[in-house]
Every structure is written in C-alpha cells, then in structure tokens.
Design a protein around this motif. Structure first.
Motif, PDB file in Angstrom:
ATOM      1  N   LYS A 185      43.554  20.735  -4.290  1.00 47.38           N
ATOM      2  CA  LYS A 185      42.518  20.476  -4.999  1.00 47.38           C
ATOM      3  C   LYS A 185      41.746  20.571  -6.831  1.00 47.38           C
ATOM      4  O   LYS A 185      40.643  21.619  -7.027  1.00 47.38           O
ATOM      5  CB  LYS A 185      41.339  21.423  -4.166  1.00 47.38           C
ATOM      6  N   LYS A 186      42.699  20.579  -7.270  1.00 46.07           N
ATOM      7  CA  LYS A 186      42.802  20.153  -8.936  1.00 46.07           C
ATOM      8  C   LYS A 186      43.678  20.055  -9.331  1.00 46.07           C
ATOM      9  O   LYS A 186      44.796  18.841  -9.090  1.00 46.07           O
ATOM     10  CB  LYS A 186      42.310  22.129  -8.952  1.00 46.07           C
ATOM     11  N   LEU A 207      44.482  14.254 -10.192  1.00 39.53           N
ATOM     12  CA  LEU A 207      43.510  14.986 -10.115  1.00 39.53           C
ATOM     13  C   LEU A 207      42.123  14.725  -9.136  1.00 39.53           C
ATOM     14  O   LEU A 207      41.946  13.313  -8.922  1.00 39.53           O
ATOM     15  CB  LEU A 207      42.419  14.632 -11.352  1.00 39.53           C
TER      16      LEU A 207
END
Length: 896
Positions: A185-186, A207
């Motif tokens: 999630k990043k 990303l």
C-alpha cells in the motif's frame, strides 16, 4: 640535607661495585630494553597497521558499495515520484493508459538505469522496455487488444512493428510488482525474480495509485537489471585479491565482484544461486563462516567487522546490512585477505630486527669506552664536592675543582647558579606577599560583584512581579483609564524607587476623537514620598520641540544628570529645577503606529545612573499603558457598534412593517384593476375596438409588472423579517435542473439560445425547499437569457466538492457580461447594472437579492464572475448531505 646519595635503598644494592661496571651494566640494560621494545613495537605496530588499513579499506569499500546501491535503487523512486506528480497535476490518468506511451518512452530516455516502466489498472496493462539504443519494446493489454498481451517494437521515428508473441487473457494483477504494491500500500521493491524472456535477475519498484477516496486505481512500476550491480562491484578495487558480494537474508546471491553469475541453469531455466553453493571458493567459504557464526543471516542487524582463516591465511570481513529502501533486505559483504598487506610489512620487520642487533653490538662497545672516560673525572668531582654545605645555610659556601677543564667550567656555573637561586628565592618571597595582597583585593571585588548581581536579580524579580500584577489588573482589561493609570504609576514608582511616575497623553478634540498633538496632558501623577495621586498638568509641544523630537526618534530618553544633558535643557528652568528633578527616564507611548503620549519616571535630589533592566522595565510599563488605551478604545468602539446595531434593527423592523402593510394595501386594488382589464379585453362589458385594445394591453402589462414588483418587495420583506419558512425535503438534483430549464425554454426559443446541462450521473438527493430553489435557478436562468444575444448559449453546471460536503450549481451564459467593478452592485435592492450594451433592462432590481436571501437561508452562498463582452457565471454553493443522514423530511428553518 643528606649528602651521601649512596644511602638510597635502590643504590645500596650496588654498594662496593665500581662505578665503571655499574655504568656499563646500566648502558647495556637500557640498550637491551630499547632494542627489545623497538622490535616489539615495530612488529606490534605493523600488525596494528595491517588491521587498521584492512578495516579502513573494507569500510571505505562497503561505504562506496552502499552509496552506489542507494543511488542505483533511487532511480526507481525518482521515476515513480515524477509520475505521481504528473498524475497529481492531472496531466496523466491511470484510468486511461493510452496517453502514457510517449511519456514512458521519454522517461526511459531520462533515466538510463531503468530497464522498463509499466503502468496497470484493474483491466489494462502498458509496459515500455529498452530494446536497444534506438528501439523500444511496447507491451500492452487493453480493450483494443481484447485484453491479450501484444508486443511491439518502436523505432526512433515512432513506427511500431508487432511481434508474433501474444499472451492470451493477460492479467497484470498477477505480476510480482503489482502484488507487492497492493500488499505494501505504498512505494516498495518486489522480491528478486527471473523473467521468462531472458536469463537475468530483475527487481521492480512499485507505487500504488489511489484516488481521493483511498480506492486503488492502479500500479506504476519500474524494472531494473541486477546485473548492473555486478558491473558496479567489479569496478571497485578491493586490495589485490579482495572480493565483494551481496546476498539476501535467505542466503541467495544478488551480485558479486567476480565474473560469476548469481544464478545457474536447471532444465534450461535460470535458478537463483546460494552464496554457500558458489563456485568461487572465497565467496563459498565466507558464506559458510557467517552461517556458522550467526546461525541465521537474519541475526545480522548491524555492521560486523570479523576475520576468519581460509586456506591457512587470515581473511578480513565487513558485513553491512543495506538499509533505507522498503523490502530491500540485503547484506553487503567485503572480504580482504591479510596477505594483501603483509608482504611489505614482513620485509620491514626483518630489516628492523637486523638494524636493532647491529645497534646493540655498537652500543655495548661505546658504553664500555664511555664509562671509562666519564667515571674518572666524576669520581674526582665527587671527592671535591662531598663536604660542600647547603648554600642556604651559608652564603659563602662555594665549590672549587681543578685539573679538568669541563669540571672547572661546571663548578663555576654551579657557583653562579647558587647565587642566582638565592636572589630568586628572595624575589619569590616578595612576589608571594604581593600576590596574597592582590588575591585579597580581587576576592573583595568579586564579593561586591556577586552582591550587585544578587541585588539586580532581586530587582528583576520585583519588576517581573509588578508587570504580572499590572497585566492581570482588572482595570487594564476593562479599559478603566483613571484606575489603571493610578495603579500603573504607583506600582512603577515603588518598583523603581523613584519619587514621581506620571502618564501623559496628547490633547484630544471636544468629542474625544483624534489627538491633536499640540500639548501633553497629565492623566495620572504619583508622588511616592507623599503617596499622592494628581492630574491636570500640561506641557505645550511648541515650548519643548527638541525634547519631543528626541523622544519620538529614540523612543526612550534615559538621563542620569538633567543639569548637563542637552536633550532636556528646555525642561530645566520651568519643570526640572523647581521640582529638584536630577535624573529621569521618559518613554513614548505608541498606539496604532502613532505616538499618543509618554510615561515619565523622575528621581529627585540625588543623581542616578539608570541600569538597562530599569530602562526595559519602564518600556514594559509603557506597553501596558498602551494596552490599556487600546482596550479603552475598543470598549468605546464596541459600545458605539452596539448602539448603531440597535438603531439599525429598529429601523429595519419599522421598514419591514411599513412595506408589508403597504404591499397588502396595494395588491388588493391592483388585482381588481387587472381583473376588470382582462374582462374588458374579453368583451364582457361589450365590444372592444383595436384602438381600445392597445391601451388595455398596456394597462394590463403595467399592472402585472407592478404586481410582480409588489410580490418581490413582499418576499424580500418576509425574508428580512424572518417570516420565510423552508420546507426541506430530499430532492433529486437532476429533477431541479430539468424543471428550471423547461420553465425558461420558451424564452430561449424566442432568441434562438441553446440550453443545456452538465450534471454528473447518480448524484445523491439534496435537502432543500424545492419551490424556493427552483425560484433561485429560474431567476438566474431568466437573467442569463435576458442578457444573452440571439444565437448564444446558456447552461447549468453541477459539481460536488472533493469531500462531498458541498455541491456547486453554476448558471453560465455567453452574454454581454459586465465590468468587474460593477459586480458588487448586483445584490443590492432596486439596483440594476447599466453599460453601453444593455442600458437599463426591464426589472425591479430585486431578483438577485431574493436569490441571495434564499440561498443564505439554505446555509449557502452566491458568487458572481463576469467579463465584459464574454459572458457571466453565477455559482450557488449549497450544503450537500445524503438523504439517509437526515432524521426528518420536512421542518422549518428560520433566518436568525
């Protein structure tokens, strides 16, 4: 003093031994110790130097490797960060990958370390990969390809050629880079993987892209060859035969400074290679040693400097965890053989040992000769001087030796030294007495300085307490000038220990307005000796121009002696000398950027030197006085505002009552006139000719206009008197817009004006009074059509805010527009904007006023934008809440 040095416990061991043998023995002992220590230190320092050089070398190499890796891995972050910025600016959208192709090609040209850049969403996939220096590979799967993965070659001219390779039903979500980004999630790196197309190792940086609601839109990734890391390591020299390699925590080899590949082939497919299975013996031995020592590579969490034997030779190791990049958990290992450093050092050690042995033999011979040469005259000198008494006991005691020139010089120097020492001792005694006197004087000065500092700190504490009490004084907060100034003057005089403290303000006009600055008036004067307050003194500005100019320029005047200071000489004859004022501090008062008065602190009888803390204190007193004046001015302004508000409210209620009554009185006869006119036109009272019908039509039109004006005045009156009650209910936004456009359709048709609406689909209902909101948009649409020329366009735009807390309705036209200076007139009752294009249009000037009132009753606002000759935009901002969030569907809201 004991003259026989032979009584020493140490030298008693040599009693009866000739001095020459003792000297030879001592010389030999010293030389043996020196030679042995030299050899030992030489070997030890050589080994230490090896360790230090090896440590510095491997540490420097590890630093370079880590810096190169950080730079190499940062390429992916830079690419993705720039892409994220482009998406945030709205130049690219992850939902439309067709527009990404030329941009990704340019990205690969900018970042040469990147092998490929990909972008994917729930259905589509796009990848651009370097094929060679002039060509790129394009891989895409979208609606145009039936979601099959096609591959194309793009040349330098942008021409593409399809390759036969096609992957059916390609799902980019199964790719490691996509799954890594969704899981993390990043921004994150994927695990190292081997592609199907070529034997190499790849790593991807990914990303995830989210919308404003936090929903995943897609993933942007970069691919990088790990073989380039091996090239970087091979370019770093580690001694003569040292090596560098990088492994994962699992023990798998990532890259090496050797030519060995970090994988091997099994059944034609590349398989990752463990460092412990490496074909390079040093790499293999190092990995096994670390595995044995730490049991698990995960145990290595910090920098480790180690050494271990390999093939009978010592090997220096440095193991450094690579940190700073997410999901990249590697170990950098630098191995340096000790043999790379020891060859030259061993040769130096051998040379040192031979030189030490030669020096030892030569020193023995020279020691024996020197002992014989020295002992004979020394023995003679000892016999001559053994009965010599201490010079402190007899000033005439001297040493005389004859026969040897050197000793004759020595005894002469010794006698001169004795005389000098006697003089020195005498001078030291005198100097000691002087120093004791100086220490005593300095001690007294320090005690005085300490006492002065204590007194200063006490004064500062007292000043702080006074300022705190004044800052919290009730009269200061209430703006009570008389009480506040008395308290300020009294407390300041007591804190400063001066005779007089006073507050002066410039004179004001008869109404208490702006101060004229012709003279100062004393508002409060406190005399400390009499404990008395007074007021009423005056000082004319024209009589003391130099003093006032100095006060304005410097802000504060601190005078220690008023009899000699030129700044206050104008005050001496009339003000200072009669009151015996010899010292003063005068500080100006400033409010709103203007000087409004001054605070005077005056000392009588004895001149006084003002300390900096006292000047700061009186400046703080002036600030409190200025604060009191500001509070007083604010209190007066608040009182005036309250009175003005009450008067305005009474006048507004009277106006509303009058307008309401007169409107009802006018509406009844006007309705009768319209009904009679309509009956006459319908020939109820007999035939009507065409000549009669024309004035009847004029009469009916004028009556309807007058009735519309009366109704609008009545609505405005009800709005201002809080009589309008909103019937709120969940209302479809599309329905409101459709109804209003249909209502004004005939007006637009008459001028051949195009009507349209731009409304997003599936908008939640809005809680409004539907009839009132329709009135708002019908009024805005009517005005837009009225001021738009034939063939123009009028439309409604609806756009929710990013948080869905508000929704914006815009009525836009391509009409004549207006000047920006005229926009403020739009929402004033009975005012119409005129320009060269429209002169004065029909209307009452109340339509936009009613629009603003109704929107404000709903908790919204109206904003107008216009450009002369290009059109206007009126935007209504309303609170937007989903229907399920309201507890009732109908209730009343009254304008407060």
């Amino acid at each position: 003093m004991n003259k026989n040095t032979g009584q020493s416990n140490v030298f008693s061991l040599f009693k009866g031994v000739p001095l020459s043998r003792i000297l030879v023995a001592l010389f030999l002992l010293q030389i043996l110790l020196a030679v042995g220590l030299t050899a030992y230190l030489s070997i030890r320092n050589g080994q230490k130097a090896v360790n230090e050089v090896a440590s510095e070398l491997r540490h420097e190499v590890a630093n370079r490797v880590e810096q190169n890796l950080q730079t190499y891995l940062a390429t992916g972050r830079q690419v993705l960060r720039s892409n994220q910025n482009v998406i945030n600016m709205g130049l690219l959208k992850i939902e439309n990958l067709a527009t990404w192709e030329p941009y990704l090609i340019e990205q690969l040209k900018i970042f040469p370390d990147a092998l490929a850049i990909t972008a994917s969403n729930e259905q589509e996939y796009l990848a651009v990969e370097k094929f060679n220096e002039r060509q790129f590979l394009l891989r895409k799967a979208d609606k145009s390809t039936g979601y099959d993965l096609y591959t194309y070659i793009i040349d330098s001219q942008g021409e593409r050629t399809q390759l036969p390779e096609v992957i059916k039903n390609y799902d980019a979500r199964s790719r490691p880079d996509y799954q890594t980004a969704v899981t993390a999630k990043k921004f994150s790196f994927s695990q190292i993987f081997t592609p199907r197309t070529e034997p190499t190792l790849l790593i991807s940086a990914s990303l995830p892209i989210y919308n404003s609601q936090g929903e995943l839109l897609g993933v942007n990734s970069t691919l990088t060859h790990l073989s380039q890391i091996g090239d970087l390591l091979q370019n770093i020299k580690v001694g003569k035969s040292g090596q560098i390699f990088i492994i994962e925590r699992s023990g798998l080899l990532v890259a090496s400074s050797t030519t060995e590949e970090p994988f091997r082939f099994q059944n034609g497919k590349p398989i990752r290679l463990k460092a412990s299975q490496s074909g390079n013996s040093l790499t293999k031995a190092t990995a096994k040693y670390l595995k044995t020592k730490f049991n698990n590579f995960d145990q290595i969490q910090s920098l480790q400097e180690l050494d271990f034997p390999f093939d009978g030779k010592r090997q220096f190791l440095e193991v450094r965890p690579l940190q700073g990049e997410p999901n990249v958990n590697w170990l950098i290992i630098v191995a340096v053989p000790e043999a790379d450093f020891m060859g030259h050092i061993n040769r130096n050690i051998q040379t040192t040992i031979f030189l030490c042995l030669g020096a030892l033999g030569l020193a023995i011979i020279l020691g024996i000769v020197t002992a014989q040469w020295v002992t004979v005259p020394i023995l003679h000198f000892s016999r001559v001087t053994k009965d010599l008494t201490d010079f402190t006991n007899s000033e005439n005691s001297v040493i005389k030796v004859q026969g040897i020139q050197e000793l004759e010089v020595l005894d002469g120097s010794f006698n001169e030294m004795a005389q000098d020492l006697r003089k020195t001792f005498t001078a030291l005694i005198s100097k000691n007495k002087d120093l004791e006197l100086q220490v005593k004087q300095r001690t007294q000065e320090l005690q005085q300085e300490i006492q002065e500092r204590i007194n200063s700190e006490q004064k500062l504490g007292q000043h702080h307490q006074v300022l705190t009490e004044l800052a919290n004084h009730k009269a200061v907060f209430e703006g009570d000038l008389e009480t506040a100034f008395k308290a300020i003057a009294e407390k300041a005089a007591n804190a400063l220990e001066v005779e007089r403290v006073s507050v002066w303000l410039f004179n004001s006009d008869a109404d208490g307005g702006l101060r004229q600055r012709t003279k100062l008036q004393c508002i409060s004067l406190y005399e400390r000796s009499n404990q008395r307050h007074s007021a009423g003194l005056e000082r004319n500005l024209a009589d003391y121009l130099i003093y006032f100019r100095t006060l304005v320029a410097s802000g504060t005047i601190a005078v220690s002696d008023t009899r000699t200071d030129p700044r206050v000489q104008e005050l001496w004859d009339k003000l200072l000398e009669p009151n015996n004022i010899v010292s003063l501090i005068d500080t100006s008062l400033w409010v709103g950027g203007q000087m409004v008065g001054t605070v005077l602190s005056e000392q009588v009888d004895i001149p006084r030197k003002w300390e900096l803390s006292e000047q700061n204190f009186i400046s703080s007193i002036a600030e409190i006085v200025a604060l009191t004046l500001e509070v007083c001015d604010r209190k007066r302004a608040e009182s005036a505002l309250r009175e003005a508000k009450e008067i305005a409210e009474v006048a507004n209620r009277a106006k509303s009552t009058f307008l309401g009554n007169i409107n009802h009185d006018l509406r009844t006869p006007l309705n009768s006139i319209l009904e009679i006119t309509e009956a006459i036109k319908d020939q109820v009272y007999g035939p009507v000719s065409e000549e009669q019908r024309q004035p009847l039509n004029m009469l009916e039109s004028s009556g309807k206009n007058l009735l519309e004006l009366i109704n609008q005045i009545l609505d405005l009156t009800d709005t201002e008197s809080s009589k309008i009650e909103l019937q709120l209910a969940a209302t479809p936004i599309q329905g409101i817009c459709d109804f209003c456009l249909s209502f004004v359709k005939h007006l637009a048709f008459q001028k051949n004006i195009r009507l349209r609406a731009q409304i997003p689909e599936e908008l939640e209902p809005i809680q409004v009074d539907e009839r009132r909101i329709r009135q708002v948009f019908i009024n805005l649409l009517t005005n837009a059509i009225k001021f738009t020329k034939e063939g123009g366009e009028v439309w409604i735009e609806v756009q929710p805010s990013s948080t869905n807390e508000y929704i914006f309705f815009s009525v836009v036209d391509t009409g004549i527009g207006m000047l920006s200076d005229d926009l403020f007139k739009l929402f004033q009752p009975f005012v119409q904007v005129e320009n060269a294009s429209n002169h004065r249009s029909p209307g009452t000037g109340l339509g936009l006023v009613m629009v603003q009132k109704i929107v404000e009753l709903h908790g919204g606002t109206v904003h107008a934008e216009s450009q002369l000759g290009k059109g206007s935009r009126f935007t209504v901002k309303l609170p937007w809440k989903k229907a399920g969030e309201w507890g009732v569907t109908d209730f009343q809201i009254k304008n407060n």
